[in-house]
Scaffold this motif. Sequence first.
Motif, PDB file in Angstrom:
ATOM      1  N   ILE A  87       0.855  -1.181   0.000  1.00 21.87           N
ATOM      2  CA  ILE A  87       0.000   0.000   0.000  1.00 21.87           C
ATOM      3  C   ILE A  87       0.888   1.226   0.000  1.00 21.87           C
ATOM      4  CG2 ILE A  87      -1.793   1.219   1.208  1.00 21.87           C
ATOM      5  CD1 ILE A  87      -2.874  -1.294   2.138  1.00 21.87           C
ATOM      6  N   PHE A  88       0.800   1.969  -1.082  1.00 28.39           N
ATOM      7  CA  PHE A  88       1.661   3.129  -1.225  1.00 28.39           C
ATOM      8  C   PHE A  88       1.015   4.337  -0.564  1.00 28.39           C
ATOM      9  CE2 PHE A  88       5.146   2.262  -4.265  1.00 28.39           C
ATOM     10  CZ  PHE A  88       4.949   0.909  -4.354  1.00 28.39           C
ATOM     11  N   PRO A  89       1.813   5.303  -0.157  1.00 27.17           N
ATOM     12  CA  PRO A  89       1.231   6.475   0.497  1.00 27.17           C
ATOM     13  C   PRO A  89       0.331   7.248  -0.460  1.00 27.17           C
ATOM     14  CG  PRO A  89       3.624   6.507   0.635  1.00 27.17           C
ATOM     15  CD  PRO A  89       3.254   5.354  -0.236  1.00 27.17           C
ATOM     16  N   GLY A  90      -0.755   7.749   0.086  1.00 28.68           N
ATOM     17  CA  GLY A  90      -1.661   8.538  -0.726  1.00 28.68           C
ATOM     18  C   GLY A  90      -2.636   7.718  -1.534  1.00 28.68           C
ATOM     19  N   GLU A  91      -2.563   6.391  -1.408  1.00 28.85           N
ATOM     20  CA  GLU A  91      -3.478   5.568  -2.195  1.00 28.85           C
ATOM     21  C   GLU A  91      -4.850   5.536  -1.571  1.00 28.85           C
ATOM     22  OE1 GLU A  91      -1.373   1.703  -2.814  1.00 28.85           O
ATOM     23  OE2 GLU A  91      -2.662   1.754  -4.584  1.00 28.85           O
ATOM     24  N   GLU A 148     -15.662   3.462  -7.655  1.00 35.06           N
ATOM     25  CA  GLU A 148     -15.414   4.586  -6.758  1.00 35.06           C
ATOM     26  C   GLU A 148     -13.960   5.014  -6.768  1.00 35.06           C
ATOM     27  OE1 GLU A 148     -17.837   6.034  -5.132  1.00 35.06           O
ATOM     28  OE2 GLU A 148     -19.417   4.617  -5.602  1.00 35.06           O
ATOM     29  N   GLY A 149     -13.168   4.375  -7.591  1.00 36.13           N
ATOM     30  CA  GLY A 149     -11.810   4.856  -7.756  1.00 36.13           C
ATOM     31  C   GLY A 149     -10.803   4.380  -6.725  1.00 36.13           C
ATOM     32  N   TYR A 150     -11.053   3.228  -6.118  1.00 36.42           N
ATOM     33  CA  TYR A 150     -10.076   2.709  -5.166  1.00 36.42           C
ATOM     34  C   TYR A 150      -9.150   1.728  -5.877  1.00 36.42           C
ATOM     35  CZ  TYR A 150     -13.046   4.591  -1.518  1.00 36.42           C
ATOM     36  OH  TYR A 150     -13.760   5.428  -0.717  1.00 36.42           O
ATOM     37  N   SER A 151      -7.892   1.712  -5.436  1.00 34.04           N
ATOM     38  CA  SER A 151      -6.970   0.786  -6.098  1.00 34.04           C
ATOM     39  C   SER A 151      -6.648  -0.424  -5.241  1.00 34.04           C
ATOM     40  CB  SER A 151      -5.681   1.509  -6.460  1.00 34.04           C
ATOM     41  OG  SER A 151      -5.186   2.170  -5.316  1.00 34.04           O
ATOM     42  N   LYS A 152      -6.995  -0.388  -3.949  1.00 32.42           N
ATOM     43  CA  LYS A 152      -6.725  -1.540  -3.102  1.00 32.42           C
ATOM     44  C   LYS A 152      -7.971  -1.877  -2.320  1.00 32.42           C
ATOM     45  CE  LYS A 152      -2.095  -1.924  -3.440  1.00 32.42           C
ATOM     46  NZ  LYS A 152      -1.849  -0.885  -4.386  1.00 32.42           N
ATOM     47  N   LEU A 153      -8.088  -3.146  -1.969  1.00 34.06           N
ATOM     48  CA  LEU A 153      -9.230  -3.609  -1.207  1.00 34.06           C
ATOM     49  C   LEU A 153      -8.696  -4.323   0.027  1.00 34.06           C
ATOM     50  CD1 LEU A 153     -12.328  -4.123  -1.352  1.00 34.06           C
ATOM     51  CD2 LEU A 153     -11.826  -6.158  -2.637  1.00 34.06           C
ATOM     52  N   CYS A 197      -1.141  16.639   6.173  1.00 32.90           N
ATOM     53  CA  CYS A 197      -1.966  16.665   4.998  1.00 32.90           C
ATOM     54  C   CYS A 197      -2.638  15.338   4.846  1.00 32.90           C
ATOM     55  CB  CYS A 197      -1.098  17.006   3.799  1.00 32.90           C
ATOM     56  SG  CYS A 197      -1.425  16.128   2.330  1.00 32.90           S
ATOM     57  N   LEU A 198      -3.732  15.155   5.480  1.00 34.39           N
ATOM     58  CA  LEU A 198      -4.437  13.906   5.218  1.00 34.39           C
ATOM     59  C   LEU A 198      -5.906  14.197   4.994  1.00 34.39           C
ATOM     60  CD1 LEU A 198      -3.207  11.272   4.811  1.00 34.39           C
ATOM     61  CD2 LEU A 198      -3.877  10.587   7.080  1.00 34.39           C
ATOM     62  N   ALA A 199      -6.193  15.281   4.319  1.00 38.83           N
ATOM     63  CA  ALA A 199      -7.596  15.568   4.004  1.00 38.83           C
ATOM     64  C   ALA A 199      -8.032  14.624   2.897  1.00 38.83           C
ATOM     65  CB  ALA A 199      -7.737  17.014   3.531  1.00 38.83           C
ATOM     66  N   PRO A 200      -9.136  13.984   3.037  1.00 38.83           N
ATOM     67  CA  PRO A 200      -9.598  13.061   1.999  1.00 38.83           C
ATOM     68  C   PRO A 200      -9.891  13.820   0.716  1.00 38.83           C
ATOM     69  CG  PRO A 200     -11.286  13.357   3.681  1.00 38.83           C
ATOM     70  CD  PRO A 200     -10.068  14.043   4.168  1.00 38.83           C
ATOM     71  N   PRO A 201      -9.734  13.208  -0.397  1.00 39.31           N
ATOM     72  CA  PRO A 201      -9.886  13.876  -1.691  1.00 39.31           C
ATOM     73  C   PRO A 201     -11.217  14.584  -1.851  1.00 39.31           C
ATOM     74  CG  PRO A 201      -9.020  11.679  -1.994  1.00 39.31           C
ATOM     75  CD  PRO A 201      -9.307  11.815  -0.555  1.00 39.31           C
ATOM     76  N   GLU A 202     -12.310  13.920  -1.507  1.00 37.03           N
ATOM     77  CA  GLU A 202     -13.574  14.660  -1.594  1.00 37.03           C
ATOM     78  C   GLU A 202     -14.379  14.414  -0.324  1.00 37.03           C
ATOM     79  OE1 GLU A 202     -13.103  12.058  -3.691  1.00 37.03           O
ATOM     80  OE2 GLU A 202     -14.595  10.621  -3.076  1.00 37.03           O
ATOM     81  N   ASP A 256       9.225   8.793   0.919  1.00 33.14           N
ATOM     82  CA  ASP A 256      10.008  10.022   1.110  1.00 33.14           C
ATOM     83  C   ASP A 256       9.368  11.201   0.429  1.00 33.14           C
ATOM     84  OD1 ASP A 256      13.115   8.196   0.858  1.00 33.14           O
ATOM     85  OD2 ASP A 256      11.850   8.670   2.578  1.00 33.14           O
ATOM     86  N   ARG A 257       8.881  10.935  -0.788  1.00 28.48           N
ATOM     87  CA  ARG A 257       8.248  12.010  -1.553  1.00 28.48           C
ATOM     88  C   ARG A 257       7.015  12.527  -0.841  1.00 28.48           C
ATOM     89  NH1 ARG A 257       8.487   9.777  -6.901  1.00 28.48           N
ATOM     90  NH2 ARG A 257       6.918   8.432  -6.005  1.00 28.48           N
ATOM     91  N   PHE A 258       6.228  11.559  -0.343  1.00 19.55           N
ATOM     92  CA  PHE A 258       4.992  11.928   0.326  1.00 19.55           C
ATOM     93  C   PHE A 258       5.292  12.772   1.558  1.00 19.55           C
ATOM     94  CE2 PHE A 258       0.529  11.245   0.939  1.00 19.55           C
ATOM     95  CZ  PHE A 258       0.343  11.302   2.304  1.00 19.55           C
ATOM     96  N   ASN A 259       6.301  12.359   2.303  1.00 23.25           N
ATOM     97  CA  ASN A 259       6.640  13.105   3.504  1.00 23.25           C
ATOM     98  C   ASN A 259       7.100  14.507   3.191  1.00 23.25           C
ATOM     99  OD1 ASN A 259       5.993  11.287   5.492  1.00 23.25           O
ATOM    100  ND2 ASN A 259       7.951  10.229   5.390  1.00 23.25           N
ATOM    101  N   GLN A 260       7.852  14.634   2.115  1.00 28.25           N
ATOM    102  CA  GLN A 260       8.350  15.952   1.744  1.00 28.25           C
ATOM    103  C   GLN A 260       7.207  16.879   1.373  1.00 28.25           C
ATOM    104  OE1 GLN A 260      11.048  15.460  -1.442  1.00 28.25           O
ATOM    105  NE2 GLN A 260      12.765  14.967  -0.122  1.00 28.25           N
ATOM    106  N   ILE A 261       6.313  16.336   0.562  1.00 31.31           N
ATOM    107  CA  ILE A 261       5.243  17.194   0.056  1.00 31.31           C
ATOM    108  C   ILE A 261       4.272  17.545   1.169  1.00 31.31           C
ATOM    109  CG2 ILE A 261       3.308  17.332  -1.545  1.00 31.31           C
ATOM    110  CD1 ILE A 261       4.812  15.422  -3.332  1.00 31.31           C
ATOM    111  N   CYS A 262       3.880  16.525   1.887  1.00 26.81           N
ATOM    112  CA  CYS A 262       2.737  16.724   2.752  1.00 26.81           C
ATOM    113  C   CYS A 262       3.098  17.071   4.183  1.00 26.81           C
ATOM    114  CB  CYS A 262       1.884  15.465   2.779  1.00 26.81           C
ATOM    115  SG  CYS A 262       0.887  15.338   1.319  1.00 26.81           S
ATOM    116  N   GLY A 263       4.251  16.707   4.620  1.00 27.06           N
ATOM    117  CA  GLY A 263       4.505  16.937   6.033  1.00 27.06           C
ATOM    118  C   GLY A 263       3.605  16.046   6.862  1.00 27.06           C
ATOM    119  N   SER A 264       3.190  16.519   7.968  1.00 29.79           N
ATOM    120  CA  SER A 264       2.443  15.615   8.835  1.00 29.79           C
ATOM    121  C   SER A 264       0.978  15.933   8.926  1.00 29.79           C
ATOM    122  CB  SER A 264       3.039  15.636  10.243  1.00 29.79           C
ATOM    123  OG  SER A 264       2.998  16.970  10.699  1.00 29.79           O
TER     124      SER A 264
END
Lengths: 101, 508
Positions: B65-69, B240-245, B185-190, B175-183
């Motif tokens: 499970i990748f970050p942001g998925e 619904e646009g999910y990539s993992k179950l 940023c976990l607002a759900p997309p919609e 690493d990328r996710f941490n750089q961009i978002c910091g701690s």
Amino acid sequence: MAAPIEIHLEFGGGAELLFNGIKEHHVTLPSQSEPWDMKQLLVWIQRNLLKERPELFVQGDSVRPGILVLINDADWELMGELEYQLQDRDNVVFISTLHGG
Amino acid sequence: MCQVDEEYHDQLERTDVPSASQKCVKCKEVSAAVVIRAGDAYCRGCFKEYFIHKFRAMLGKNRIIFPGEKVLLAVSGGPSSCSMLSQVQEGLSQKAHKKLRFFPGIVYIDEGGAVGQPTEERQRTVSELEMVFKATGFPFHIVPLEQVLDLPGSVVVTALPPSQQPPSAYKAAVDRFNQICGSDCLAPPEQQQKKSPPDVHESHTQLLQQLIGSAKTLTAREDLLNTLRQHLLVHTARTEGYSKLMLGDSCTRLAIKLLTSISLGRGAQLAQDTGFSDSRYGDIISVRPMRDYSAKEIAHYNRMFNVPSVVIPSLETKTSEKASIQRLTESFVTKLQTDFPSTVSTIYRTSEKLQTACRSSSTDDHSDRCLLCLCVLDTAVEKASAFQATLISEQLSQTLSLGSGSPRQNSGPVKPTSAASAVQCCSLSGGEDCGRATSGGSCCSSAKETIDLKSLLCYSCQLTIRDMSSVDHLPQYIMSEAKRRQRRSQMRDEISEFLLNDGDEGND
């Protein structure tokens, strides 16, 4: 002669389906000469509370495999399982782990 | 092993009976409350730590499970899936030690129609669960099983998997996710709009009940229900646009499933059915993060930390022990577990070692996969195999019974000749999928196009279909996909002479 003891019984995880869907029971065990233990409690439950399908709750002397028993929120294996002697106002919980996932 | 605080009963039966006065084996301070495995007693605090740590370790070890998925949690209302939900909540909370980094959604499949629950009960259960889901704050979807009748045919088609990522991509993505978002940023997309659960038409419920009812044995019904549920889950994830179950199967449940699968003839698909990740659908990967937890641990945790769960009757509620293969295996494993507490974990460890032997299929052709369970077909084997033996004995018993005047009860459209032609053509070419093509051809010789479903299914799905009194009740999407595949294979047959192939079939 031991005094009658009050026990709080709870059923969860699907076990309550065998008891008309009622999850909590306050029961008073009648007084008898020896102190009540878990084995006798199971017999008492089977005779007085269990509404249907006894084989889904009790197996032989003990509970059916898959049913967890908690005495005062601790695993009954730590309390001696069937030999544990009940005290007044004990809380015994039966949770079925076989239902659902 | 002897301990200082041990209580001795009249006879010394076992040397390591845990006792009430025993201290937790981990912190050695607080008195123990739970016994895990075969004698380790933990206190509440250490147990909670252990439980939470296991979940994170399971996700972190298998870096799938990748970050942001967007991850869809399949919650059935039972203890394991509700526990999984609470673990995800726990992991995503701000104060977590190493936060989980994906966006979860919840799906609940309302199977009340298949089980025969009255509508008011269903609505009550749904509203109970809605309250639980709303409290988590994640977007949730409540889907009645009746929707399976309206699915598109693409559900049973393996989609192309997303591009393969090298193992190092996981670390880079984190690493990328941490750089961009910091701690924070976990607002759900919609945001979750207020969606009322769709109304279920009485007629659909009846169709569903007819479908389930057409399977004669409880085993087949369970299997069919499982298949339909899986299809609906995958469809929801896709739309619904999910990539993992995420599925909430516990260790105990998977151990039972392993033995049941072997009994049902699903040995070839064991690795996918019980492993951590399952990629049979291509674009949606199913993961099972709870597979390391025994049912007992989950029940204790739920009780101690007030994890809400709802009891929903299933097909197997209150059935007797021998009602179905699944029930029998369940009682076998649980009984064995009481006397030998390492049963479930031994089975689990065995299942960890299973891998799928990759048959190199040159094309990603969908006809290589079972129509219902979407696993690679295991019925294409050479002449001297157990599968051929069963076909031959079936053929023999059918010809005999036809001679006596009363045909054996088997699934509707399959004609007696199809088995014979399957056997015959298997002797022609070696090691290639021939069970399908010619039986399709022989059926087509009749005026109406009957579908030979068996040829499109793996061995265990064939057994399930055989148990059904009529395949006409199967949902539209299955039948249309079956017709499509049959037409494709007939077409391939017709042009097979003109195809250049590098097999060792006779090339002119």
